[in-house]
Design a protein around this motif. Structure first.
Motif, PDB file in Angstrom:
ATOM      1  N   UNK A 114      36.401  29.274  35.493  1.00  0.00           N
ATOM      2  CA  UNK A 114      37.727  29.557  36.048  1.00  0.00           C
ATOM      3  C   UNK A 114      38.379  30.437  34.793  1.00  0.00           C
ATOM      4  N   UNK A 115      38.065  29.689  33.516  1.00  0.00           N
ATOM      5  CA  UNK A 115      38.847  30.413  32.264  1.00  0.00           C
ATOM      6  C   UNK A 115      38.363  31.866  32.305  1.00  0.00           C
ATOM      7  N   UNK A 116      37.110  32.162  32.393  1.00  0.00           N
ATOM      8  CA  UNK A 116      36.606  33.527  32.113  1.00  0.00           C
ATOM      9  C   UNK A 116      37.161  34.472  33.357  1.00  0.00           C
ATOM     10  N   UNK A 117      37.196  33.761  34.603  1.00  0.00           N
ATOM     11  CA  UNK A 117      37.849  34.550  35.630  1.00  0.00           C
ATOM     12  C   UNK A 117      39.115  34.852  35.430  1.00  0.00           C
ATOM     13  N   UNK A 118      39.953  34.159  35.278  1.00  0.00           N
ATOM     14  CA  UNK A 118      41.541  34.038  34.789  1.00  0.00           C
ATOM     15  C   UNK A 118      41.591  35.489  33.567  1.00  0.00           C
ATOM     16  N   UNK A 119      40.758  35.142  32.713  1.00  0.00           N
ATOM     17  CA  UNK A 119      40.867  36.493  31.600  1.00  0.00           C
ATOM     18  C   UNK A 119      40.421  38.031  32.355  1.00  0.00           C
ATOM     19  N   UNK A 120      39.351  37.723  33.109  1.00  0.00           N
ATOM     20  CA  UNK A 120      38.951  39.068  33.778  1.00  0.00           C
ATOM     21  C   UNK A 120      40.164  39.348  34.629  1.00  0.00           C
ATOM     22  N   UNK A 121      40.760  38.452  35.401  1.00  0.00           N
ATOM     23  CA  UNK A 121      41.941  39.024  36.311  1.00  0.00           C
ATOM     24  C   UNK A 121      42.909  39.496  35.480  1.00  0.00           C
ATOM     25  N   UNK A 122      43.231  38.877  34.554  1.00  0.00           N
ATOM     26  CA  UNK A 122      44.534  39.283  33.736  1.00  0.00           C
ATOM     27  C   UNK A 122      44.321  40.537  33.200  1.00  0.00           C
ATOM     28  N   UNK A 123      43.175  40.826  32.505  1.00  0.00           N
ATOM     29  CA  UNK A 123      42.744  42.170  31.944  1.00  0.00           C
ATOM     30  C   UNK A 123      42.710  43.238  32.937  1.00  0.00           C
ATOM     31  N   UNK A 124      42.323  42.972  34.110  1.00  0.00           N
ATOM     32  CA  UNK A 124      42.152  44.136  34.971  1.00  0.00           C
ATOM     33  C   UNK A 124      43.276  44.203  36.014  1.00  0.00           C
ATOM     34  N   UNK A 125      44.556  43.586  35.846  1.00  0.00           N
ATOM     35  CA  UNK A 125      45.513  43.537  36.675  1.00  0.00           C
ATOM     36  C   UNK A 125      46.486  45.019  36.406  1.00  0.00           C
TER      37      UNK A 125
ATOM     38  N   UNK B  13      49.812  44.796  38.189  1.00  0.00           N
ATOM     39  CA  UNK B  13      49.967  44.535  39.418  1.00  0.00           C
ATOM     40  C   UNK B  13      50.453  43.097  39.505  1.00  0.00           C
ATOM     41  N   UNK B  14      51.530  42.810  39.882  1.00  0.00           N
ATOM     42  CA  UNK B  14      52.180  41.183  40.083  1.00  0.00           C
ATOM     43  C   UNK B  14      51.198  40.469  40.902  1.00  0.00           C
ATOM     44  N   UNK B  15      50.641  40.715  41.979  1.00  0.00           N
ATOM     45  CA  UNK B  15      49.689  39.862  42.645  1.00  0.00           C
ATOM     46  C   UNK B  15      48.378  39.468  41.689  1.00  0.00           C
ATOM     47  N   UNK B  16      47.936  40.453  41.374  1.00  0.00           N
ATOM     48  CA  UNK B  16      46.581  40.269  40.265  1.00  0.00           C
ATOM     49  C   UNK B  16      47.091  39.187  39.184  1.00  0.00           C
ATOM     50  N   UNK B  17      48.327  39.379  38.471  1.00  0.00           N
ATOM     51  CA  UNK B  17      48.684  38.417  37.682  1.00  0.00           C
ATOM     52  C   UNK B  17      48.848  37.229  38.161  1.00  0.00           C
TER      53      UNK B  17
END
Length: 124
Positions: free
Chosen positions: A73-84, A87-91
């Motif tokens: 989940x930590x890695x997924x959070x980093x990927x989501x944040x980096x590719x946001x 976009x507020x929904x992605x953040x």
């Protein structure tokens, strides 16, 4: 052009059918032959480990699984944040994954305490 006579074609087909039919017939004969089962003459073992050993093993597995999921989940959070890309929904999605990672790490740290409670309840 060379043609195979009809009589030779029929003979070839019947050989092929016999060859294909032989394999299952041999398999059925081999599997239907009775075999002797041998029992272990040793004593009966009811449990390989005592309760404290089992709970200790459970603690190790639980901590490992929870830590692995939290890291995922930590890695997924980093990927989501980096590719946001702003976009507020992605953040928000990244923040949710980060919260899940923190909960997972917290449970991994608390798993020895939780298993100590279980050990106290079952009297181990």
């Amino acid at each position: 052009m060379f043609r195979i006579p009809a009589r030779l074609r029929a003979l070839t087909r019947s050989k092929a059918i016999r060859r294909v039919g032989t394999v299952p017939a041999v398999a059925v004969l081999l599997l239907s032959a009775p075999a002797t089962a041998h029992a272990d003459p040793g004593g009966v073992v009811l449990a390989a480990n005592s309760l404290p050993v089992v709970i200790g093993n459970l603690q190790s597995w639980l901590m490992g699984i929870l830590a692995a999921l939290a890291t995922l989940f930590l890695v997924l959070a980093g990927v989501y944040w980096a590719t946001a890309g702003g976009d507020p929904a992605q953040v928000e999605r990244a923040k949710g994954a980060l919260k899940n990672a923190l909960v997972g790490y917290g449970l991994a740290v608390l798993s020895p305490v939780l298993l100590q409670v279980v050990r106290g309840i079952v009297g181990g």
